[in-house]
Design a protein around this motif. Structure first.
Motif, PDB file in Angstrom:
ATOM      1  N   UNK A   6      20.474  40.118  38.209  1.00  0.00           N
ATOM      2  CA  UNK A   6      20.344  41.432  37.565  1.00  0.00           C
ATOM      3  C   UNK A   6      21.460  42.357  38.024  1.00  0.00           C
ATOM      4  N   UNK A   7      21.746  42.336  39.316  1.00  0.00           N
ATOM      5  CA  UNK A   7      22.802  43.174  39.867  1.00  0.00           C
ATOM      6  C   UNK A   7      24.158  42.823  39.266  1.00  0.00           C
ATOM      7  N   UNK A   8      24.450  41.548  39.157  1.00  0.00           N
ATOM      8  CA  UNK A   8      25.734  41.115  38.590  1.00  0.00           C
ATOM      9  C   UNK A   8      25.852  41.524  37.131  1.00  0.00           C
ATOM     10  N   UNK A   9      24.778  41.366  36.383  1.00  0.00           N
ATOM     11  CA  UNK A   9      24.813  41.754  34.962  1.00  0.00           C
ATOM     12  C   UNK A   9      25.019  43.254  34.820  1.00  0.00           C
ATOM     13  N   UNK A  10      24.259  44.019  35.593  1.00  0.00           N
ATOM     14  CA  UNK A  10      24.391  45.473  35.506  1.00  0.00           C
ATOM     15  C   UNK A  10      25.764  45.939  35.949  1.00  0.00           C
ATOM     16  N   UNK A  11      26.304  45.300  36.980  1.00  0.00           N
ATOM     17  CA  UNK A  11      27.639  45.665  37.454  1.00  0.00           C
ATOM     18  C   UNK A  11      28.686  45.460  36.363  1.00  0.00           C
ATOM     19  N   UNK A  12      28.461  44.508  35.485  1.00  0.00           N
ATOM     20  CA  UNK A  12      29.368  44.262  34.363  1.00  0.00           C
ATOM     21  C   UNK A  12      29.033  45.162  33.179  1.00  0.00           C
ATOM     22  N   UNK A  13      27.752  45.293  32.872  1.00  0.00           N
ATOM     23  CA  UNK A  13      27.331  45.984  31.661  1.00  0.00           C
ATOM     24  C   UNK A  13      27.446  47.503  31.744  1.00  0.00           C
ATOM     25  N   UNK A  14      27.195  48.080  32.904  1.00  0.00           N
ATOM     26  CA  UNK A  14      27.244  49.540  33.030  1.00  0.00           C
ATOM     27  C   UNK A  14      28.641  50.076  32.714  1.00  0.00           C
ATOM     28  N   UNK A  15      29.701  49.562  33.341  1.00  0.00           N
ATOM     29  CA  UNK A  15      31.031  50.056  32.975  1.00  0.00           C
ATOM     30  C   UNK A  15      31.397  49.779  31.511  1.00  0.00           C
ATOM     31  N   UNK A  16      30.930  48.645  30.973  1.00  0.00           N
ATOM     32  CA  UNK A  16      31.187  48.352  29.558  1.00  0.00           C
ATOM     33  C   UNK A  16      30.542  49.402  28.666  1.00  0.00           C
ATOM     34  N   UNK A  17      29.328  49.798  28.983  1.00  0.00           N
ATOM     35  CA  UNK A  17      28.635  50.817  28.186  1.00  0.00           C
ATOM     36  C   UNK A  17      29.340  52.166  28.309  1.00  0.00           C
ATOM     37  N   UNK A  18      29.770  52.506  29.511  1.00  0.00           N
ATOM     38  CA  UNK A  18      30.500  53.765  29.705  1.00  0.00           C
ATOM     39  C   UNK A  18      31.793  53.758  28.896  1.00  0.00           C
ATOM     40  N   UNK A  19      32.478  52.630  28.907  1.00  0.00           N
ATOM     41  CA  UNK A  19      33.718  52.524  28.150  1.00  0.00           C
ATOM     42  C   UNK A  19      33.457  52.608  26.642  1.00  0.00           C
ATOM     43  N   UNK A  20      32.358  52.042  26.189  1.00  0.00           N
ATOM     44  CA  UNK A  20      32.013  52.088  24.762  1.00  0.00           C
ATOM     45  C   UNK A  20      31.780  53.527  24.309  1.00  0.00           C
ATOM     46  N   UNK A  73      22.266  57.578  34.600  1.00  0.00           N
ATOM     47  CA  UNK A  73      21.698  56.229  34.680  1.00  0.00           C
ATOM     48  C   UNK A  73      22.481  55.415  35.710  1.00  0.00           C
ATOM     49  N   UNK A  74      23.799  55.470  35.622  1.00  0.00           N
ATOM     50  CA  UNK A  74      24.667  54.746  36.542  1.00  0.00           C
ATOM     51  C   UNK A  74      24.359  55.153  37.986  1.00  0.00           C
ATOM     52  N   UNK A  75      24.279  56.455  38.208  1.00  0.00           N
ATOM     53  CA  UNK A  75      24.004  56.966  39.547  1.00  0.00           C
ATOM     54  C   UNK A  75      22.659  56.446  40.068  1.00  0.00           C
ATOM     55  N   UNK A  76      21.643  56.459  39.218  1.00  0.00           N
ATOM     56  CA  UNK A  76      20.319  55.992  39.633  1.00  0.00           C
ATOM     57  C   UNK A  76      20.328  54.490  39.915  1.00  0.00           C
ATOM     58  N   UNK A  77      21.007  53.724  39.068  1.00  0.00           N
ATOM     59  CA  UNK A  77      21.094  52.283  39.313  1.00  0.00           C
ATOM     60  C   UNK A  77      21.845  51.987  40.608  1.00  0.00           C
ATOM     61  N   UNK A  78      22.883  52.763  40.870  1.00  0.00           N
ATOM     62  CA  UNK A  78      23.631  52.581  42.117  1.00  0.00           C
ATOM     63  C   UNK A  78      22.738  52.870  43.320  1.00  0.00           C
ATOM     64  N   UNK A  79      21.926  53.907  43.222  1.00  0.00           N
ATOM     65  CA  UNK A  79      21.007  54.235  44.318  1.00  0.00           C
ATOM     66  C   UNK A  79      19.986  53.120  44.529  1.00  0.00           C
ATOM     67  N   UNK A  80      19.486  52.575  43.430  1.00  0.00           N
ATOM     68  CA  UNK A  80      18.533  51.461  43.531  1.00  0.00           C
ATOM     69  C   UNK A  80      19.223  50.252  44.167  1.00  0.00           C
ATOM     70  N   UNK A  81      20.440  49.977  43.739  1.00  0.00           N
ATOM     71  CA  UNK A  81      21.193  48.858  44.292  1.00  0.00           C
ATOM     72  C   UNK A  81      21.429  49.015  45.781  1.00  0.00           C
ATOM     73  N   UNK A  82      21.767  50.222  46.198  1.00  0.00           N
ATOM     74  CA  UNK A  82      21.982  50.466  47.627  1.00  0.00           C
ATOM     75  C   UNK A  82      20.667  50.341  48.393  1.00  0.00           C
ATOM     76  N   UNK A  83      19.602  50.860  47.796  1.00  0.00           N
ATOM     77  CA  UNK A  83      18.293  50.794  48.445  1.00  0.00           C
ATOM     78  C   UNK A  83      17.849  49.352  48.655  1.00  0.00           C
TER      79      UNK A  83
END
Length: 107
Positions: A6-20, A73-83
């Motif tokens: 999940x982390x690997x997918x989100x790490x790829x998908x989040x920047x792709x969505x921001x770029x879109x 969303x990105x910020x919250x996911x990053x916080x979850x990932x760090x947690x």
């Protein structure tokens, strides 16, 4: 799905969505430029297409709002990932508060 997958997918998908979102803003800006150039160069009255211009600007404002929301969303996911010690999302949005009032920052 594991946390790592999940982390690997989100790490790829989040920047792709921001770029879109940025690409959508860029595309609508190109449409705006063409509309204004056409109005000027075709020597048509200034009010021609005004409703379309207004609607286009509304769509751009909605894209900016979507971009701001997705940064949160990105910020919250990053916080979850760090947690969970499961992720590094690269260039993360600014800390909480930086996106709370974009109009205030522009002033």
């Amino acid at each position: 799905m594991t946390r790592q997958i999940a982390s690997a997918r989100l790490a790829r998908q989040v920047p792709e969505a921001e770029q879109a979102i940025d690409q959508a803003l860029q595309a609508t800006t190109a449409v705006l430029q063409t509309m204004l150039s056409a109005r000027i160069e075709a020597d048509v009255p200034p009010h021609t297409g005004q409703l379309a211009l207004s609607k286009l600007m509304q769509s751009q404002q909605a894209l900016i709002a979507a971009s701001n929301d997705f940064m949160r969303v990105h910020r919250e996911l990053a916080a979850i990932g760090q947690e969970l010690m499961a992720a590094d999302y690269g260039d993360c949005p600014p800390a909480k508060g930086a996106l709370e009032n974009p109009a205030k920052q522009a002033a």
